[in-house]
Write an enzyme that holds these catalytic residues in place. Structure first.
Site, PDB file in Angstrom:
ATOM      1  N   ASP A 127       0.818  -1.211   0.000  1.00  0.00           N
ATOM      2  CA  ASP A 127       0.000   0.000   0.000  1.00  0.00           C
ATOM      3  C   ASP A 127       0.854   1.264   0.000  1.00  0.00           C
ATOM      4  O   ASP A 127       0.523   2.259  -0.644  1.00  0.00           O
ATOM      5  CB  ASP A 127      -0.938  -0.010   1.207  1.00  0.00           C
ATOM      6  CG  ASP A 127      -1.709  -1.309   1.299  1.00  0.00           C
ATOM      7  OD1 ASP A 127      -2.615  -1.512   0.483  1.00  0.00           O
ATOM      8  OD2 ASP A 127      -1.373  -2.143   2.166  1.00  0.00           O
ATOM      9  N   ALA A 154      -7.670 -14.824  -0.882  1.00  0.00           N
ATOM     10  CA  ALA A 154      -7.631 -16.223  -1.330  1.00  0.00           C
ATOM     11  C   ALA A 154      -7.282 -17.142  -0.165  1.00  0.00           C
ATOM     12  O   ALA A 154      -7.832 -18.245  -0.028  1.00  0.00           O
ATOM     13  CB  ALA A 154      -6.623 -16.387  -2.458  1.00  0.00           C
ATOM     14  N   HIS A 179      -2.028  -4.784   3.266  1.00  0.00           N
ATOM     15  CA  HIS A 179      -1.440  -6.092   3.001  1.00  0.00           C
ATOM     16  C   HIS A 179      -0.305  -6.266   4.007  1.00  0.00           C
ATOM     17  O   HIS A 179       0.863  -6.032   3.716  1.00  0.00           O
ATOM     18  CB  HIS A 179      -0.918  -6.171   1.567  1.00  0.00           C
ATOM     19  CG  HIS A 179      -0.198  -7.457   1.257  1.00  0.00           C
ATOM     20  ND1 HIS A 179      -0.795  -8.696   1.422  1.00  0.00           N
ATOM     21  CD2 HIS A 179       1.060  -7.699   0.819  1.00  0.00           C
ATOM     22  CE1 HIS A 179       0.066  -9.638   1.082  1.00  0.00           C
ATOM     23  NE2 HIS A 179       1.201  -9.061   0.721  1.00  0.00           N
TER      24      HIS A 179
END
Length: 325
Positions: A127, A154, A179
């Site tokens: 980010d 996922a 993230h």
């Protein structure tokens, strides 16, 4: 005349090389432009890909660009996979300064050469690097797509699948925010077909009443299970990036969780962070704001504050060298 699909990959380490190979295996590119500061590594990877051309779906022009980043200017998509994975041994924030400095060596050069395509950035902290690309290039932020929590989402679906026995592709579940360690699962929005998780917990508590925080933690730390035995992550994150490239090249209007510039979603703005996005030919076409519960909303705010803290660590040079006025 047929349209020529051109993709550049910056960095030929573990992830960048897998991105390039997957693009070739899936037949997604007609011209592939590769960059790396390690000349011998890049030459070797280019040779290996070229030797494999007979086994890929169709022919592809593979170009060794060295560190001549200007050669990427004509690409439809540039994948930024430049970084130093050893710096991320403790957490993804460990790469903050090294990947920021690496990015500064090529962003302006690519921009000044006339690049008008879409950036797909993998480099960590994802980010922050996306925000940096935006500030230093001055390009439309919608043309910057961070892989963000696409992979973490996922991992969340995988964790839920193991507990419910349902196929991952049939599960709608997203990790939001950074993230990194501050990401969180939007469990209140999980669904299976048209059935919400809450509905199924009420109907089949023995099957769907699993520990939601345990699932979240598994998704959050899955990358470090991989890292522990390999010293890197490579296959899954490369596939997450390639899926974004596929959506851009095919103008798919694909919905996934990825990092984009926030413009008021959930009360946040001015930084890149992961929320559900529609991805097409021009990058981020639209964002979806989920109906988060109170806990999730607080987690999103905290995650955004962590990203801002990392940005602040980069120092005052953003104010002096930024192209964004």
């Amino acid at each position: 005349m047929a349209y020529i699909r051109k993709v550049g990959v910056l960095g030929q380490g573990h992830v960048g090389a897998h991105v390039a190979n997957s693009l070739l295996v899936q037949g997604l590119v007609d011209e592939l432009y590769l960059c790396d500061i390690n000349a011998q590594k890049l030459t070797s990877e280019t040779q290996d890909f070229t030797d494999a051309l007979s086994f890929y779906p169709h022919n592809c022009k593979i170009v060794n660009c060295g560190d001549e980043y200007e050669k990427l200017a004509g690409c439809d998509v540039i994948v930024n996979a430049a970084g130093d994975v050893a710096s991320a041994a403790k957490d993804r924030d460990g790469e903050l300064f090294v990947t920021s400095e690496i990015a500064r060596t090529f962003i302006a050069r690519v921009t000044d050469a006339g690049f008008k395509g879409v950036w797909v950035s993998i480099s960590n902290p994802c980010d922050v690097i996306c925000t940096e690309i935006w500030r230093l290039s001055g390009c439309d932020p919608k043309r910057i797509v961070g892989s963000g929590t696409a992979l973490d989402s996922a991992r969340l679906r995988n964790a839920i699948s193991k507990r419910t026995g349902l196929d991952q592709h049939s599960i709608n579940a997203y990790m939001l925010g950074e993230h990194g360690a501050s990401q969180f699962a939007a469990m209140s929005c999980v669904s299976f077909g048209c059935k919400t998780l809450a509905d199924l917990v009420a109907e089949q508590p023995e099957r769907f009443g699993f520990d939601q925080l345990e699932c979240e933690e598994e998704a959050r730390h899955g990358g470090y299970v991989t890292y522990a035995g390999k010293g890197c992550t490579e296959y899954a994150v490369a596939q997450a990036a390639v899926r974004l490239v596929q959506a851009i090249l095919g103008n798919e209007h694909y919905v996934t969780c990825c990092s984009t510039l926030l413009t008021g979603e959930h009360g946040e703005e001015g930084i890149f962070s992961s929320i559900p996005c529609v991805v097409g030919a021009n990058g981020i076409e639209e964002t979806f704001e989920l109906p988060l519960n109170e806990r999730e909303q607080a987690a999103f705010r905290a995650s955004c504050e962590h990203i801002r803290g990392n940005i602040a660590q980069l120092g005052e040079w953003w104010n002096t060298e930024s192209r964004v006025k």
